[in-house]
Design a protein around this motif. Structure first.
Motif, PDB file in Angstrom:
ATOM      1  N   LEU A 132       0.827  -1.209   0.000  1.00 48.17           N
ATOM      2  CA  LEU A 132       0.000   0.000   0.000  1.00 48.17           C
ATOM      3  C   LEU A 132       0.859   1.256   0.000  1.00 48.17           C
ATOM      4  O   LEU A 132       1.841   1.346   0.741  1.00 48.17           O
ATOM      5  CB  LEU A 132      -0.910   0.015   1.230  1.00 48.17           C
ATOM      6  N   ASP A 133       0.492   2.223  -0.810  1.00 47.89           N
ATOM      7  CA  ASP A 133       1.173   3.517  -0.824  1.00 47.89           C
ATOM      8  C   ASP A 133       0.450   4.431   0.166  1.00 47.89           C
ATOM      9  O   ASP A 133      -0.472   5.175  -0.196  1.00 47.89           O
ATOM     10  CB  ASP A 133       1.157   4.112  -2.232  1.00 47.89           C
ATOM     11  N   LEU A 134       0.870   4.374   1.400  1.00 46.39           N
ATOM     12  CA  LEU A 134       0.199   5.141   2.445  1.00 46.39           C
ATOM     13  C   LEU A 134       0.612   6.605   2.438  1.00 46.39           C
ATOM     14  O   LEU A 134      -0.131   7.466   2.929  1.00 46.39           O
ATOM     15  CB  LEU A 134       0.479   4.505   3.800  1.00 46.39           C
ATOM     16  N   VAL A 135       1.774   6.899   1.891  1.00 48.06           N
ATOM     17  CA  VAL A 135       2.164   8.298   1.740  1.00 48.06           C
ATOM     18  C   VAL A 135       1.196   9.004   0.792  1.00 48.06           C
ATOM     19  O   VAL A 135       0.741  10.122   1.057  1.00 48.06           O
ATOM     20  CB  VAL A 135       3.617   8.390   1.227  1.00 48.06           C
ATOM     21  N   GLN A 136       0.861   8.332  -0.298  1.00 54.62           N
ATOM     22  CA  GLN A 136      -0.108   8.893  -1.236  1.00 54.62           C
ATOM     23  C   GLN A 136      -1.498   8.972  -0.610  1.00 54.62           C
ATOM     24  O   GLN A 136      -2.231   9.951  -0.814  1.00 54.62           O
ATOM     25  CB  GLN A 136      -0.149   8.053  -2.514  1.00 54.62           C
ATOM     26  N   ARG A 137      -1.854   7.965   0.180  1.00 53.57           N
ATOM     27  CA  ARG A 137      -3.162   7.980   0.845  1.00 53.57           C
ATOM     28  C   ARG A 137      -3.259   9.179   1.786  1.00 53.57           C
ATOM     29  O   ARG A 137      -4.300   9.834   1.874  1.00 53.57           O
ATOM     30  CB  ARG A 137      -3.369   6.664   1.611  1.00 53.57           C
ATOM     31  N   ALA A 138      -2.181   9.457   2.517  1.00 53.79           N
ATOM     32  CA  ALA A 138      -2.180  10.626   3.398  1.00 53.79           C
ATOM     33  C   ALA A 138      -2.316  11.911   2.595  1.00 53.79           C
ATOM     34  O   ALA A 138      -3.058  12.833   2.970  1.00 53.79           O
ATOM     35  CB  ALA A 138      -0.900  10.650   4.223  1.00 53.79           C
ATOM     36  N   ALA A 139      -1.602  11.987   1.465  1.00 54.55           N
ATOM     37  CA  ALA A 139      -1.670  13.187   0.630  1.00 54.55           C
ATOM     38  C   ALA A 139      -3.071  13.404   0.089  1.00 54.55           C
ATOM     39  O   ALA A 139      -3.549  14.546   0.008  1.00 54.55           O
ATOM     40  CB  ALA A 139      -0.661  13.067  -0.515  1.00 54.55           C
ATOM     41  N   GLN A 140      -3.754  12.329  -0.277  1.00 59.27           N
ATOM     42  CA  GLN A 140      -5.115  12.450  -0.781  1.00 59.27           C
ATOM     43  C   GLN A 140      -6.068  12.990   0.281  1.00 59.27           C
ATOM     44  O   GLN A 140      -7.090  13.602  -0.047  1.00 59.27           O
ATOM     45  CB  GLN A 140      -5.595  11.095  -1.300  1.00 59.27           C
ATOM     46  N   ALA A 141      -5.725  12.744   1.549  1.00 60.90           N
ATOM     47  CA  ALA A 141      -6.539  13.281   2.643  1.00 60.90           C
ATOM     48  C   ALA A 141      -6.089  14.687   3.043  1.00 60.90           C
ATOM     49  O   ALA A 141      -6.656  15.277   3.975  1.00 60.90           O
ATOM     50  CB  ALA A 141      -6.470  12.345   3.848  1.00 60.90           C
TER      51      ALA A 141
END
Length: 331
Positions: free
Chosen positions: A24-33
């Motif tokens: 999972l790309d959680l850095v991208q998930r955080a950025a999307q939030a």
């Protein structure tokens, strides 16, 4: 569409080495939030973290200490999310006093750690690492081991990981005992083990596997003499659960046949541990805190911790809050 500006973004300090290191790309998930991930050192040394904490809105913390001094250095901090289950390294009272919620990731790494515990049992009972070392020196002599199915296995702490170990043991067929003061006997039986007291477990088991929280010492010079000669001790929980000097002596005198662990007391600072003495290398197996290091567990821990952080930063409630102790004056 309204664009988020950098000024509106939350800063999430991450001090776990493996965060977003799975599928999972959680850095991208955080950025999307609308948030930015800021990396910090896993050792949590305050001087190294001070400037990072000063601007952090949230902290996804590894296994290092999280103290009141850390909180004092983080005036904007709204949540500490423990990347894992154990919270003994977090000063929960200080978090309560400062109004900072703490979360963790229950069950996220339970399967991974249970797998590893079984692996360590087999490695110790069958002398697998020692056999590999000897073959590489040209020594093909055989050390006769023991079958897991012929043993009595005692599980100390029967939470998610302990129950996972019991489920895996069912395929091997040993007698399985469990000691856990927080679970009713009928629940222990329903989940694959015989409920016993801690003392009875240590007196009876051929293999003892530790899955209790840290901050207590369960195996020491007083308890070891009462264990069955030739017991194998497995520890995938916390290094401070055992007295390392006493366990080293028990290995030398034959009380213990083997010690297999995923941790030492102090972890990377424990390179002088008595359990790493050269004369014990054929009876001691230590892995570098890799029990939870599977792709699946890393994804689970990261996703759960990040989801709780995003929820709190958005003004919502986390899914996995950690109960905090009551203030002394309210007890």
């Amino acid at each position: 569409m309204v664009r988020r500006t950098a000024a509106l973004m939350g800063v999430i300090l991450v001090t776990s080495r493996s965060f977003s290191d799975g599928h999972l790309d959680l850095v991208q998930r955080a950025a999307q939030a609308g948030h930015r991930i800021l990396r910090g050192p896993a050792h949590h040394d305050l001087e190294d973290l001070r400037s990072l904490l000063h601007g952090a809105d949230a902290w996804i913390a590894g296994t290092g200490a999280v103290t009141d001094a850390h909180f004092a250095a983080a005036p904007k901090l709204k949540v500490v999310a423990r990347y894992g289950v154990g919270t003994e390294s977090v000063d929960l009272g200080a978090a309560r006093d400062r109004g900072i919620p703490v979360t963790n990731t229950p069950g996220a790494n339970a399967d991974a750690v249970a797998d590893h515990a079984i692996g360590l049992m087999l490695a110790a009972l069958r002398f697998i690492p020692d056999g590999d070392r000897r073959v590489r020196t040209g020594d093909w002599g055989v050390r006769r081991g023991r079958e897991l199915g012929a043993a009595t296995v005692g599980i100390v702490g029967f939470g998610r990981i302990g129950q996972g170990v019991a489920a895996r043991l069912s395929g091997f067929g040993p007698r399985v005992l469990a000691a856990d003061p927080f679970l009713p006997d009928d629940v222990v039986r329903a989940r694959g083990a015989e409920p016993v007291s801690l003392d009875d477990l240590f007196r009876t088991a051929d293999v003892v596997t530790l899955h209790a929280p840290g901050g207590q010492q369960l195996v020491d010079a007083d308890r070891l003499p009462g264990m069955r000669p030739g017991t194998v001790l497995v520890n995938t929980a916390r290094g401070d659960l055992i007295d390392e000097a006493a366990v080293a002596q028990a290995l030398r005198d034959g009380t213990l046949a083997g010690y297999a662990a995923d941790t030492l007391d102090g972890d990377t600072a424990a390179h002088h541990s008595p359990l790493l003495a050269p004369d014990l290398a054929d009876r001691v197996i230590v892995t570098p805190h890799l029990g939870a290091q599977t792709t699946q567990a890393v994804d689970n821990m990261g996703a759960l911790s990040l989801a709780d952080v995003i929820a709190i930063l958005a003004g919502g409630d986390p899914a996995h809050p950690v109960p905090v102790p009551l203030a002394e004056e309210n007890r």
